[in-house]
Design an enzyme around this catalytic site. Structure first.
Site, short mmCIF file in Angstrom:
data_model
loop_
_atom_site.label_atom_id
_atom_site.label_comp_id
_atom_site.label_asym_id
_atom_site.label_seq_id
_atom_site.Cartn_x
_atom_site.Cartn_y
_atom_site.Cartn_z
N ARG A 27 32.69 35.82 33.86
CA ARG A 27 33.80 36.12 34.79
C ARG A 27 33.36 37.16 35.82
O ARG A 27 33.68 37.03 37.00
CB ARG A 27 35.03 36.61 34.04
CG ARG A 27 35.68 35.51 33.19
CD ARG A 27 36.81 36.03 32.36
NE ARG A 27 36.31 37.08 31.48
CZ ARG A 27 37.05 38.05 30.96
NH1 ARG A 27 38.33 38.13 31.23
NH2 ARG A 27 36.51 38.96 30.17
N ASN A 45 39.07 33.61 30.90
CA ASN A 45 38.68 33.00 29.64
C ASN A 45 39.87 32.23 29.08
O ASN A 45 41.02 32.67 29.22
CB ASN A 45 38.26 34.07 28.62
CG ASN A 45 36.90 34.65 28.91
OD1 ASN A 45 36.10 34.06 29.63
ND2 ASN A 45 36.62 35.82 28.36
#
Length: 98
Positions: A27, A45
């Site tokens: 990320r 996520n």
């Protein structure tokens, strides 16, 4: 729901990345790559171990962004499932969400 003209719509890709994509800085890397392109959206996520990416902008920018991300993170990605369309913009910036 009102009808939108193409000029009001923006290119959007929703991508589900599968592989070893959680716990490896995926990320954060996505956020850094996004800064190199004129895109907005989010990355997060998912509970099933995948990472969800939504990116909006000019089609060439979004595609180039995703391709650059896939290139940089290729050791961790087993599969990318991509859906694209044109729709009104949903984002003002690019960020990591929960």
């Amino acid at each position: 729901m009102p009808e939108f003209t193409m000029s009001e719509k923006i290119y959007r890709e929703e991508v589900h990345f599968t592989g070893r994509v959680q716990g490896v800085g995926f990320r954060y890397a996505t956020l850094q790559v996004a800064k190199e392109f004129e895109v907005t959206g989010e990355v997060k996520n998912l509970p099933d171990g995948r990472v969800y990416l939504c990116a909006e902008g000019a089609e060439r920018e979004v595609v180039a962004f995703r391709e650059e991300l896939e290139d940089r993170m290729s050791p961790f990605i087993r599969e990318s499932e991509i859906k694209s369309d044109f729709r009104p913009s949903s984002y003002k910036s690019f960020e990591i969400t929960r």
